[in-house]
Each structure stands twice: as structure tokens, then as C-alpha cells.
Scaffold this active site. Structure first.
Site, PDB file in Angstrom:
ATOM      1  N   PHE A 320      -4.772  -0.700  -5.709  1.00 37.95           N
ATOM      2  CA  PHE A 320      -3.316  -0.827  -5.737  1.00 37.95           C
ATOM      3  C   PHE A 320      -2.733   0.106  -4.525  1.00 37.95           C
ATOM      4  O   PHE A 320      -1.318   0.210  -4.750  1.00 37.95           O
ATOM      5  CB  PHE A 320      -3.056   0.017  -7.082  1.00 37.95           C
ATOM      6  CG  PHE A 320      -3.362  -0.580  -8.483  1.00 37.95           C
ATOM      7  CD1 PHE A 320      -2.544  -1.730  -8.695  1.00 37.95           C
ATOM      8  CD2 PHE A 320      -4.365  -0.148  -9.120  1.00 37.95           C
ATOM      9  CE1 PHE A 320      -2.849  -2.286  -9.997  1.00 37.95           C
ATOM     10  CE2 PHE A 320      -4.845  -0.752 -10.477  1.00 37.95           C
ATOM     11  CZ  PHE A 320      -3.886  -1.797 -10.723  1.00 37.95           C
ATOM     12  N   GLU A 322      -3.807   2.133  -0.585  1.00 36.44           N
ATOM     13  CA  GLU A 322      -4.579   2.758   0.592  1.00 36.44           C
ATOM     14  C   GLU A 322      -5.024   3.975   0.153  1.00 36.44           C
ATOM     15  O   GLU A 322      -4.475   4.834  -0.644  1.00 36.44           O
ATOM     16  CB  GLU A 322      -4.058   2.778   1.920  1.00 36.44           C
ATOM     17  CG  GLU A 322      -2.596   3.668   2.060  1.00 36.44           C
ATOM     18  CD  GLU A 322      -1.965   3.393   3.282  1.00 36.44           C
ATOM     19  OE1 GLU A 322      -2.092   2.353   4.020  1.00 36.44           O
ATOM     20  OE2 GLU A 322      -1.267   4.483   3.556  1.00 36.44           O
ATOM     21  N   VAL A 323      -6.201   4.482   0.810  1.00 36.33           N
ATOM     22  CA  VAL A 323      -6.818   5.871   0.921  1.00 36.33           C
ATOM     23  C   VAL A 323      -6.783   6.545   1.963  1.00 36.33           C
ATOM     24  O   VAL A 323      -7.086   6.001   3.021  1.00 36.33           O
ATOM     25  CB  VAL A 323      -8.274   5.868   0.184  1.00 36.33           C
ATOM     26  CG1 VAL A 323      -8.820   7.130   0.068  1.00 36.33           C
ATOM     27  CG2 VAL A 323      -8.374   5.077  -1.291  1.00 36.33           C
ATOM     28  N   ASP A 435     -19.267   0.360 -12.733  1.00 34.10           N
ATOM     29  CA  ASP A 435     -19.078  -0.118 -11.391  1.00 34.10           C
ATOM     30  C   ASP A 435     -19.920   0.563 -10.469  1.00 34.10           C
ATOM     31  O   ASP A 435     -19.761   1.001  -9.415  1.00 34.10           O
ATOM     32  CB  ASP A 435     -17.679  -0.162 -11.156  1.00 34.10           C
ATOM     33  CG  ASP A 435     -17.415  -1.082 -10.021  1.00 34.10           C
ATOM     34  OD1 ASP A 435     -18.274  -1.983  -9.787  1.00 34.10           O
ATOM     35  OD2 ASP A 435     -16.097  -0.794  -9.301  1.00 34.10           O
TER      36      ASP A 435
END
Length: 714
Positions: A320, A322-323, A435
Site C-alpha cells: 500500500f 513505501e517504507v 508469510d
């Protein structure tokens, strides 16, 4: 390398290193940002917060430290109980070879317990608990030469001390001097805190001269060693905690002292905490130290905005947004800010997924899972501020560090142990990760790893199961591919894939960069056995085979529900080295690899693909309810740890002379008068609103006597 990338990396590295000034990245106005309010403005928090021992002392780092200061400075008679709890914590994380002696020392000092010191070799004598038997196996296994030599030295010294103590006890009995006991704290040259010292008889039968003991023994509470002192051989009478323990508890400890079990003091600890949760905690609640705790909680609850942080280079991108790296202006602490674009969330109908991830991160406090520190919103994004992991992910280290892909067994074992601990912590909270893969396992500055990206995680109620075909191709368990119901089994299958890839240098069901359809990979997962090369020893092969079992009933870690991690940790793969699980959880084991502090383990800024603009989506009033649930500000434990790690707590948590209240802690303090000056027409400096006293309701000036105030979490 492009100039833009060089500049971004240079600025980011300078921030990571704390800048060039003495404030270590703090804003010049950091004291003003963290200025305490007057106690009258925050005492109403007593009606809003959980004011119980189990929360304030056991869960809140600042609350625990203030209670310690209260006991040390105002009620020294209670400080013995704090010291006892500290010593038990040190005991529990020690190696078995040292733990028996430390246990005898604790028994003498605090419980007035004497037992004949005996060596245990894993057979006979007191029954050993499962963890202690496991440690004995570890100590006798194939360790490296240095560790083996140290262990042999310790065991030899142990035997000598054992004989000395037993002989001493016999002679004491024959001479009928029961109060003169032999102190064996430094059986191998170290005291219980690891400070080196030597004990030598000065000729006086009733005392021994001891050097290098921690301040806790003197009632000081610090960890640094002090000067030499003379200590009664039987310990200090004012260190005993017998008044809160019954005879049965003491007898149980006496019978188990020679076992070296990690939990032999557990019931004593519960009894001591139950006592501290009573009158001592009520006295603390009436003190200025508790009022200071309320001031810290007031600061913790202040609104968080984009102005709270400095933003640095982009580190990566998620589903959703950027980091990027960020830094708290008030403390200088670095974090990773995960920005979730509001329009992109709404377009993909991801509100539920985002909120679940945030709630799970807020619930988990584990050294092996990235921790949430802040959650706030801006005009265009929802932001999660998380533990920053500067060392890159395991995928990068497996394939891009030069040489043959994969790790040597010792390095793979260390990372596997920490990931297993992280999964166990999640499962204990009823959370299935779903995950687990190399890209989601990140390294910190020191070389420890943490689980990240909990976007697919879900909480499972006790005794229930979930269904969902989610995960990454090649790492999903057969039951996930078949869309069957499951609990925690997919995580242990993915963990097996991770371990296999760390050792082999490629995933078990798909070669690196192999072009193959998803359906073919899913078929391999469900039908094909994995292949093992000479890189695997027997224990590693056995563990991977058990983790990658197609059937849940046969898969390692899937037989005990939320506690399945214990079966994984008990596998012989972890026994071929001296792995102490409690020391691992305490961060006391040295990692096999430490990232370069001057390197940026991330793609170049220009190589990180940017998101396209979301069109046709508008944010309206109907979305505000969701944003309100998300925008909760600081996370309590993370925020308090930040205050302590950056030394803000030490610098701000000061009191008046002789531990008297400062003006901001004086309940009935009058407003500060304006200072007279030479120029009456000058502009007057206003007193900050937060520091001005306000009226206080009477009921807030009394202590809480509710049942919750004496609740102790076991």
C-alpha cells in the site's frame, strides 16, 4: 551511483550514527518537547489507566524503574525484595554449570537455606526438569574448543568447590557453629553478576572479604561493581525475604537447589510479587514517584503527527505504499515508517487488513518480531512506525553477499532459533503469521533477526481454525494450497522452507529465478519430496524433513497447538551447539554475523519502483471512523523503552535535593510569579500551559484500594 542516491545515503548514515553533536540526533528543543506537566494536570489519569501492580510494575518499564527508585530511596526495607527478584532473573538465564552455585547463593542470602552442594551429571539425585536435562545434553555435546575448555574448567572448579563446601559443612557441624557458612559465590572467579573477583579467607571465621560485588548487595540497585567490603558468611540478615514465604516454599527450594532447574524459585517469586502488590505498592501510589509515573504517561499520550519525526531515504515498498527511515526529533531514535496510502487502501478495500496488522503489531512485544512504536495519520497516508532493521533481509544475505548462496550451518542454526522464538511468541498470542520467507526476516545493527510484515497474519481464537489461501508461492503449506482449515501448521511448514533455503542456497520447491507456473510449484509442494545435498548434516536434514511433512499430523511443531514451538526447539538440530534458549531470548548470545554499520543494505533510491497515482478515489467523512481506530499514537512499552534507551529518562527524571518533590510535583504549588526586570514594558514570557497548576478533585488524592491494585500477573 547517482548523486541523488549518494546524498540520500550520506544523510541517512549520519542520522543513524547520531549526528555530529552531543545530543545524538535529538532536536535542540527536545527538553521543551518532553517537559513534564504540573502534576495537577495529569493526576486525573488515575481514573483512566490500569493502576495495578501487574500493569504498572510488571509491564511498564518506566513504572518498574520508578518503583525501584521508591523502594531504594524511600522504603529501603522493601528493596531486599527487588534485589531478590533481580537475582532470580540472573539465575534463570545462566548456564547450568554456573546456575547451581548462584542458586545456593540466593538460597543463603534471601531464604536462609543451606543444602549440601552436589554436582549433577544428568543422572540420579534430584529430578531435573526437561529444560535442565536439555541443557546438560547441550553442555556435553560437540561445542567449539574454546567453549569446551571453559566448560571443563568450570566443572573442575565446581568439583573442587563442592568438596570444600561439603568438608566445611561437616566441620561446622562437628564444631556446632551453625551460623558460619562458606560463601561460594565466586566458584570460578566470577560473582553472580559476572563481575570478576576473588574470595580469600582473612582468618576471621565469621566474615569473608568480598570485592567487586554489585550494588544490589549493598541495597544500591546498580549493576556496577563496588569496592571491597566484609560480608557475614551467612549473608545479611536484612536481605532475607522469609517474612513473605511459607515453610513449604522454602522446603521446596531446599530440595531442588542441586538440580539447577530454571524454575525452582518461581513460586517464591510469585509470593514476593504478591507481597509487593499490597502495602508497598499502595505506599508507592501515594508517593511522588507514582506522580512522576503519571507525568510520563501524560507525555506518552500526546498526539503524534508528521512533525514528530524527521524523514530520510526510502528503504523499500509494500503493498500500500513505501517504507522509509525516520527519526524521532525529541529522542533521536531511528525507526522505519511504513506509509499506507489512504486512497490505495480504499481502492483495494484493504481497511480490514490494515487494521488487523496494526492491532497485531500493537499486541506483540517480542525481541524477535518488529515492534510497533507509533501509529498516526497524515492527510494522505496512515503511518506505522516500526523497529528499524538496518542489516537488510535474509534473502539479500543468502544470495547477494558474494560466494556460494546460502549460509554455513552455525549461522543458519542461529537465525532459525531466533525465528522459531518469534513464531512461538506469535502462536502463544493466538496469531498465525502465514508469510514466513527470507524477504520478511530482517537483520538489525547487531546481527539479530526479527520477523516483519504481518500483513497476512490473523488472530485465531482458542480451539478454533481458519481458512485462507494466502501466502507466497513456494512457501505455502499443502493445507493452505488446498484451502483447508488450519491453525498454526502453515507457519512451521514455511519455517522449514526458510531453513532449507538458508542451508541449500535455494528454495526447496523452486530454483532461484526459475520460470515456472504457480500450479507447477503448488504441485511440487503437495507431491514431490525435497532433495538434500551434502550441505545438510543428519540433524539439519531430519529437521527439514519433519517440518516439510505433507501431513499436518506428521509435521514437527503441529502436535501441541499454540505451544508447538517447544517441540521444534527440542529437536537435535539445536542440540549440536551450546544454545541456551533463555540467554537467546535475553539477547545475550553473540550473532555469527554483524552488518557493516557504514553500509546501507537497501536498493538504490532510484531503483525502488514508485507507485503510480491512484485516480477515481475520494476520501470522505465515512472513512474517518476507520482512521480514528488506526490513529492511536504512541505504543506504551515501545515509547517507554525509547525514553530509557536514549537516556531521556535519566536526564529528565530528576527530583529535588534529598529526593524532595520538584515544583512540578507539588500538589498545592502556587503559580510561579513573574520575575521582575529592569524594563517593565518588556514582553513577558508566558508560563507554558502544561506547567500551570489546576484544581484537583479530592478523590484523586487518595490511593486506590481496589482488588485490581493487588493483582499480580504470574
Amino acid at each position: 551511483m547517482e548523486l541523488e542516491n549518494i546524498v540520500a545515503n550520506t544523510v541517512y548514515l549520519k542520522a543513524r550514527e547520531g549526528g555530529s553533536d552531543s545530543n545524538k540526533g535529538k532536536s535542540k528543543k527536545w527538553r521543551k518537547i518532553l517537559q513534564f506537566p504540573h502534576i495537577s494536570q495529569c493526576i486525573n489519569l488515575k481514573d483512566k489507566l490500569d493502576i495495578s501492580y501487574g500493569y504498572v510494575i510488571d509491564q511498564q518499564p518506566i513504572g518498574r524503574e520508578l518503583f525501584r527508585l521508591f523502594c531504594e530511596n524511600k522504603r529501603p526495607v522493601y528493596f531486599r525484595y527487588i534485589t531478590f527478584l533481580d537475582e532470580v532473573v540472573k539465575y534463570e538465564i545462566e548456564y547450568i554449570s554456573n546456575r547451581i552455585f548462584i542458586g545456593h547463593d540466593i538460597g543463603r542470602r534471601f531464604l536462609d537455606v543451606e543444602a549440601q552442594l552436589e554436582l549433577r551429571n544428568g543422572s540420579g539425585g534430584d529430578a531435573l526438569d526437561a529444560e535442565t536435562q536439555e541443557e546438560l545434553l547441550l553442555n556435553s555435546s560437540n561445542a567449539n574448543p574454546t567453549e569446551t575448555a571453559e566448560t571443563e574448567h568450570c566443572n573442575n572448579t565446581t568439583a573442587n568447590n563442592c568438596n570444600n563446601i561439603n568438608n566445611s559443612n561437616n566441620s561446622q557441624h562437628s564444631s556446632d557453629i551453625n551460623h558460619k557458612k562458606l560463601d561460594t559465590r565466586n566458584h570460578n572467579g566470577d560473582d553472580a553478576t559476572g563481575n570478576g573477583s576473588s574470595h580469600q579467607d582473612d582468618g576471621d571465621e565469621s566474615v569473608k572479604c568480598q570485592e567487586g560485588h554489585d550494588d544490589a548487595e549493598k541495597g544500591g540497585g546498580g549493576e556496577g561493581g563496588g569496592g571491597g567490603k566484609c560480608v557475614p558468611v551467612g549473608g545479611y540478615p536484612d536481605e532475607l525475604v522469609l517474612d513473605v514465604l511459607n515453610d513449604d516454599l522454602i522446603a521446596q527450594v531446599r530440595n531442588k537447589l542441586n538440580s539447577g532447574g530454571k524454575d525452582i524459585f518461581a513460586q517464591c517469586v510469585n509470593a514476593v510479587k504478591a507481597f509487593l502488590a499490597g502495602e508497598p505498592f499502595r505506599e508507592f501510589e501515594s508517593s511522588m514517584y507514582f506522580h512522576r509515573y503519571l507525568q510520563w504517561k501524560w507525555l506518552e499520550a500526546q498526539p503524534i503527527t508528521y512533525k514528530t519525526f524527521r524523514m530520510y531515504r526510502v528503504l523499500g515498498k509494500g503493498g500500500f505504499g513505501e517504507v522509509c527511515a525516520c527519526q524521532v526529533r525529541a529522542t533521536g531514535k531511528m525507526y522505519a515508517c511504513k506509509k499506507l496510502e489512504k486512497k490505495r487502501i480504499k481502492k483495494r478495500k484493504g481497511e480490514s487488513m490494515v487494521l488487523i496488522e496494526k492491532q497485531i503489531l500493537q499486541k506483540i512485544n517480542s525481541p524477535f518480531v518488529v515492534n510497533l512504536a507509533y501509529a498516526y495519520e497524515t492527510k494522505d497516508a496512515l503511518c506505522l512506525v516500526l523497529t528499524i532493521m538496518n542489516g537488510g533481509d535474509l534473502k539479500f544475505h543468502i544470495y547477494n553477499m558474494g560466494g556460494e548462496p546460502g549460509f554455513e550451518l552455525e549461522r543458519a542454526r542461529f537465525y532459525a532459533a531466533e525465528v522459531a522464538c518469534g513464531l512461538q511468541h506469535l502462536h502463544k498470542q493466538g496469531i498465525v503469521y502465514r508469510d514466513c520467507k527470507p524477504e520478511n526476516i530482517l537483520l538489525d545493527d547487531h546481527g539479530h533477526v526479527r520477523i516483519s510484515d504481518l500483513g497476512l497474519a490473523v488472530e485465531i481464537p482458542e480451539g478454533e481454525m481458519v481458512r485462507g489461501r494466502v501466502g507466497t508461492v513456494g512457501y505455502m503449506a499443502p493445507e493452505v494450497i488446498d484451502n483447508e482449515k488450519y491453525a498454526f501448521s502453515p507457519d512451521w511448514f514455511s519455517f522449514g522452507c526458510l531453513l532449507y533455503e538458508m542451508i541449500e542456497g535455494q528454495a526447496p520447491f523452486r530454483m532461484r529465478k526459475e520460470k515456472v507456473k504457480r500450479e507447477e510449484v503448488d504441485r511440487r509442494v503437495k507431491e514431490d519430496p525435497e532433495k538434500y545435498s551434502s550441505k545438510f548434516n543428519d540433524e539439519a536434514k531430519s529437521m527439514c524433513q519433519q517440518l516439510l511433512a505433507k501431513s499436518i499430523k506428521q509435521r514437527l511443531g503441529c502436535r501441541n497447538g499454540r505451544m508447538g514451538g517447544q517441540d521444534v526447539m527440542a529437536h537435535p538440530f539445536f542440540h549440536s551447539t551450546q544454545l541456551n534458549w533463555r540467554r537467546l531470548e535475553a539477547g545475550m548470545l553473540e550473532p555469527p554475523f554483524v552488518p557493516d554499520p557504514h553500509a546501507v543494505y537497501a536498493k538504490d533510491v532510484l531503483d525502488i519502483e514508485q507507485f503510480s497515482t491512484v485516480k477515481g478515489v475520494n476520501i470522505d467523512e465515512s472513512d474517518t471512523n476507520f482512521y480514528t481506530k488506526f490513529n492511536t499514537g504512541s505504543v506504551s512499552i515501545s515509547w517507554q523503552n525509547e525514553m530509557m534507551e536514549t537516556e531521556c529518562f535519566r536526564e529528565l527524571n530528576v527530583f529535588g535535593p534529598e529526593e524532595c518533590p520538584t515544583p512540578d510535583l507539588q500538589i498545592n504549588a502556587a503559580p510561579e510569579p513573574d520575575k521582575a526586570g529592569c524594563f517593565p514594558f518588556r514582553r513577558k514570557k508566558k508560563q507554558p500551559a502544561r506547567t500551570q497548576p489546576i484544581p484537583i478533585p479530592e478523590h484523586l488524592l487518595t490511593t486506590s484500594h481496589s482488588v485490581s491494585s493487588t493483582t499480580v500477573e504470574s
